[in-house]
Design a protein around this motif. Structure first.
Motif, PDB file in Angstrom:
ATOM      1  N   ASP A 216       0.812  -1.216   0.000  1.00  0.00           N
ATOM      2  CA  ASP A 216       0.000   0.000   0.000  1.00  0.00           C
ATOM      3  C   ASP A 216       0.849   1.271   0.000  1.00  0.00           C
ATOM      4  OD1 ASP A 216      -2.467  -1.220  -0.112  1.00  0.00           O
ATOM      5  OD2 ASP A 216      -2.725  -1.308   2.060  1.00  0.00           O
ATOM      6  N   SER A 256      -0.130  -2.202  -4.680  1.00  0.00           N
ATOM      7  CA  SER A 256      -1.512  -2.666  -4.523  1.00  0.00           C
ATOM      8  C   SER A 256      -2.390  -2.231  -5.690  1.00  0.00           C
ATOM      9  CB  SER A 256      -2.099  -2.160  -3.205  1.00  0.00           C
ATOM     10  OG  SER A 256      -2.062  -0.744  -3.138  1.00  0.00           O
ATOM     11  N   ASP A 260      -3.106  -7.622  -6.439  1.00  0.00           N
ATOM     12  CA  ASP A 260      -4.028  -7.887  -5.337  1.00  0.00           C
ATOM     13  C   ASP A 260      -3.557  -9.153  -4.623  1.00  0.00           C
ATOM     14  OD1 ASP A 260      -6.079  -8.282  -3.593  1.00  0.00           O
ATOM     15  OD2 ASP A 260      -7.606  -8.707  -5.104  1.00  0.00           O
ATOM     16  N   ARG A 265      -2.479 -10.679   2.212  1.00  0.00           N
ATOM     17  CA  ARG A 265      -2.242  -9.296   2.633  1.00  0.00           C
ATOM     18  C   ARG A 265      -1.777  -9.193   4.080  1.00  0.00           C
ATOM     19  NH1 ARG A 265      -3.488  -4.643   0.497  1.00  0.00           N
ATOM     20  NH2 ARG A 265      -3.861  -3.809   2.578  1.00  0.00           N
TER      21      ARG A 265
END
Length: 541
Positions: A216, A256, A260, A265
């Protein structure tokens, strides 16, 4: 009378008190030492049992129950019994409680859970608890991780000095000067996704951070390329990636936006996670592609032998779909996608047809995302890898479009008839439109021999029998007008049609070169399996 003074003297006498305290302390110390000896013995036995359980789970994942029993017998630890051994599957999903991630008797398989038991003796503690030993148990779960490296649309014949190199350089914002050797090195270098993520954490000083939090962040492209080089394990690819890292100007990428991680994650290490492998060229292309939901228009003017002038306008993005170019699903499937693409190619061809100096040929192609899914890995000499491939679909037209709508995927480009040539009151117009067909998914199997030979396979929509430009040229409806009046059976009609037919292969070469670089084919998808790895067992719980 004598007793009272003696009692008061006795109460005031402090001699011998230390002896009493020491005696009591020694008793307590002896008891503590006794407990400590037994606790230490039990703790050591438990650690030892857990180590054997982990090793037995790994052995069971590779060789079944007999391998686990053999390892226990050879461990050198006495008194260990195999209580239970369950076959099932393990889902490394952080949203699922740890105790529920193993599913016994799951047909997808790939995981083994063992439970061992052992009785360890008590030495001094038996005086306190009235037992001569304690029953211990240890449980461990190991999962096999089979992996395959595959790519979608990397069938480039050459790069150096050509249109693919120009296109990649435009995406990167600087001249890359990739040679064919550089390209081959990148295609043959396999990257483990989490291995790359670990190298990236080390480079950015974020060791221990969850993979999702790392992806992220906005990370400089130079660091991303450096991490690819650190984890490539291929000297040629490492050299190329390090050179690119020092050449590409400072820009940042949020992983990100293009990858995915799905159930991976929340993980902070690779233990128990699926092994996701892709080639370095596919990774480089994803990093250079525009983020999801954005477009990067490119206007390239190209010199092509046989054409007077050529202008290529290319817009790549994800339109309203906003799908990452790579996804990992809860079932550990890996999906590669290409970006949605709009391509406008305007070329002119010199001619001497009845005073007409040149013919203008505008082509418009709009492609949806192609997709390749790693659906199955079969180990063994007769196994292989199966990909579920959905070719790119869309439309292709010979005609003019609304140039203002070219960069806006939410607005149709609306192809329409175009003026191909005009001179002295004579005008030749033409139009053709082809729908690129169905959305059926095709299962493509690669045998071990095909994987070893690096064989590529092309899956088409079966709606095109030849190149896109050739197909359009063969279906173009031509109309000749003189001073505004339509001329039937004009001799220009077959002449212009023949010119379109002879020019089409040149235009198809440009289109194929561009779309191959982007990993998307016109009405088809090319896939290749670079490597298959089987039987990588690891402790997951």
């Amino acid at each position: 009378m004598i007793r009272a003074p003696f009692h008061r003297a006795l109460t005031r006498d402090r001699r011998g008190g230390v002896t009493l305290i020491l005696a009591g302390s020694l008793f307590m110390l002896a008891g503590a030492a006794t407990v400590a000896v037994d606790l230490g013995s039990v703790y050591l036995a438990r650690r030892q049992l857990q180590g054997v359980a982990d090793a037995a789970a790994l052995a069971a994942a590779d060789g079944g129950r007999s391998a686990a029993v053999q390892l226990i017998d050879q461990s050198g630890v006495n008194g260990i019994a195999l209580a239970t051994l369950d076959t099932g599957s393990y889902a490394a999903d952080p949203t699922v409680p740890v105790e529920q991630r193993f599913r016994a008797n799951d047909p997808t398989g790939g995981a083994m859970r063992v439970e061992l038991r052992r009785r360890t003796p008590l030495f001094f503690g038996r005086l306190l608890v009235g037992r001569d030993g304690i029953d211990l148990s240890a449980r461990a779960t190991a999962a096999r991780s089979d992996a395959a490296a595959f790519s979608l649309g990397t069938g480039l014949a050459s790069l150096s000095g050509g249109l693919p190199n120009m296109l990649l350089s435009n995406l990167a914002g600087t001249e890359l000067n990739l040679s064919v050797m550089d390209y081959n090195g990148l295609v043959s270098a396999d990257l483990d996704l989490l291995g790359f993520a670990d190298a990236l954490r080390a480079r950015t000083g974020r060791n221990g951070e969850a993979y999702g939090a790392l992806f992220d962040r906005d990370i400089p492209l130079a660091d991303l390329l450096g991490a690819m080089a650190d984890s490539a394990g291929n000297s040629a690819a490492t050299h190329t990636l390090l050179a690119l890292a020092g050449r590409i100007p400072g820009r940042s990428v949020r992983l990100s936006d293009i990858i995915d991680l799905g159930p991976m994650r929340g993980a902070a290490n690779a233990s128990g996670q699926p092994s996701v492998v892709l080639d370095a060229f596919s990774m480089l292309r994803m990093l250079l592609s525009p983020p999801s939901g954005t477009t990067i228009p490119m206007d390239l003017r190209i010199a092509v032998p046989g054409l007077t002038s050529t202008r290529l306008m290319l817009v790549t993005g994800e339109g309203q779909a906003r799908s990452p170019l790579m996804s990992i699903t809860a079932k550990r499937d890996v999906v590669l996608r290409t970006a949605q693409t709009r391509l406008y190619l305007e070329s002119t061809v010199a001619t001497a047809l009845s005073g007409i100096a040149s013919v203008r040929i505008p082509l418009y192609i709009e492609l949806a995302a192609a997709e390749a899914r790693l659906s199955d890995i079969q180990c063994g000499e007769t196994g292989g890898v199966t990909l579920a491939v959905t070719p790119s679909v869309g439309v292709a037209a010979l005609g003019d479009i609304d140039m203002n709508a070219l960069t806006n995927f939410s607005v149709p480009a609306s192809p329409r008839a175009t003026v191909l040539a005009q001179a002295l009151g004579t005008r030749v117009t033409g139009y053709a439109n082809i729908a690129l067909g169905g959305t059926q998914t095709h299962n493509v199997h690669f045998s071990p021999a095909e994987i070893g030979a690096q064989q590529a396979k092309t899956i088409g929509t079966q709606d095109l029998t030849q190149g896109i430009a050739a197909s359009l040229a063969g279906q173009t409806q031509l109309q000749v007008s003189l001073l505004g009046l339509t001329v039937s059976n004009s001799p220009l009609t077959p002449l212009v049609g023949a010119l379109l037919g002879t020019t089409a292969p040149l235009l198809d070469g440009i289109v194929n070169s561009v779309t191959a670089t982007l990993g998307v084919r016109v009405g088809s998808a090319e896939v290749r399996v670079h490597q298959r790895r089987c039987g990588m067992a690891s402790i997951v719980a």
